[in-house]
Scaffold this motif. Structure first.
Motif, mmCIF file in Angstrom:
data_model
loop_
_atom_site.group_PDB
_atom_site.id
_atom_site.type_symbol
_atom_site.label_atom_id
_atom_site.label_comp_id
_atom_site.label_asym_id
_atom_site.label_seq_id
_atom_site.Cartn_x
_atom_site.Cartn_y
_atom_site.Cartn_z
ATOM 1 N N ARG A 16 -11.373 -0.263 -8.172
ATOM 2 C CA ARG A 16 -10.438 0.035 -9.258
ATOM 3 C C ARG A 16 -9.030 -0.476 -8.985
ATOM 4 O O ARG A 16 -8.578 -0.496 -7.839
ATOM 5 N N THR A 17 -8.336 -0.818 -10.030
ATOM 6 C CA THR A 17 -6.915 -1.139 -9.932
ATOM 7 C C THR A 17 -6.171 0.124 -9.539
ATOM 8 O O THR A 17 -6.446 1.200 -10.056
ATOM 9 N N GLY A 18 -5.228 0.007 -8.604
ATOM 10 C CA GLY A 18 -4.461 1.165 -8.165
ATOM 11 C C GLY A 18 -5.204 2.065 -7.199
ATOM 12 O O GLY A 18 -4.746 3.170 -6.904
ATOM 13 N N ARG A 19 -6.312 1.634 -6.684
ATOM 14 C CA ARG A 19 -7.139 2.441 -5.783
ATOM 15 C C ARG A 19 -6.389 2.798 -4.503
ATOM 16 O O ARG A 19 -5.483 2.079 -4.077
ATOM 17 N N ARG A 46 -14.001 -5.402 -3.422
ATOM 18 C CA ARG A 46 -13.222 -6.167 -4.399
ATOM 19 C C ARG A 46 -13.171 -7.644 -4.009
ATOM 20 O O ARG A 46 -13.225 -8.516 -4.858
#
Length: 180
Positions: A16-19, A46
């Protein structure tokens, strides 16, 4: 790498973005690298993707640690996809867990991972490193605020080394045709 060296793959299970996973994984990998018997490979889903590259890196490892958040009382879908793409690469290898999340600290994700890993013939460790309210559990330098995290990491790393050496010896004996 010497015969005594254990190759450890530390898998970042969120894409996820911001993980927050890279912070947790960097801390754990740093702890693992302090041990001379370990060689550490951080495998970020990722960057690696869910293909043969992931399976190859897992196959090269003697032991695996999955760093996972808890999403909706379970682990991330991309992590499941990655595990499903691994054939026999996890067979007879120990898998440890570093979990993070809200009130449960990611422990529900770990409990969901256990039957998946059992189906892959991996050996899931009982002990787990867990961070409740993870973003507040780490300081600005990426280190846990509570010393108990280091103690938990030591327990997991000790078990991983023991299991990795024991299972590697058994795999080697089996490959050589020796009865196990």
């Amino acid at each position: 790498m010497t015969e005594k060296t254990v190759q450890l793959a530390v898998v970042i299970g969120s894409v996820r973005t911001g993980r927050f996973g890279p912070v947790v994984a960097a801390w754990f990998a740093e702890r693992a690298r302090r041990r001379p018997e370990l060689s550490v490979d951080v495998v970020d889903l990722r960057d690696t993707g869910l293909d043969a590259g992931f399976a190859e890196r897992i196959g090269a490892a003697d032991a695996v640690v999955i760093v996972t958040p808890e999403y909706n009382h379970s682990f991330p879908g991309p992590l499941k996809t990655a595990l499903d793409a691994v054939g026999g690469e996890l067979r007879d290898k120990p898998v440890g867990f570093v979990a993070y999340g809200g009130l449960s600290g990611g422990l529900r994700a770990v409990e969901q991972l256990r039957p998946v890993l059992a189906e892959l013939h991996a050996v899931g460790l009982r002990d787990t490193v867990s961070f409740h309210g993870a973003s507040g559990a780490f300081d600005a330098t990426g280190h846990p605020r509570e010393e108990v995290a280091d103690a938990a990491a030591t327990v997991v790393l000790d078990a991983l080394v023991w299991w990795a050496r024991t299972l590697r010896r058994a795999r080697d004996e089996q490959a050589a045709g020796s009865p196990t």
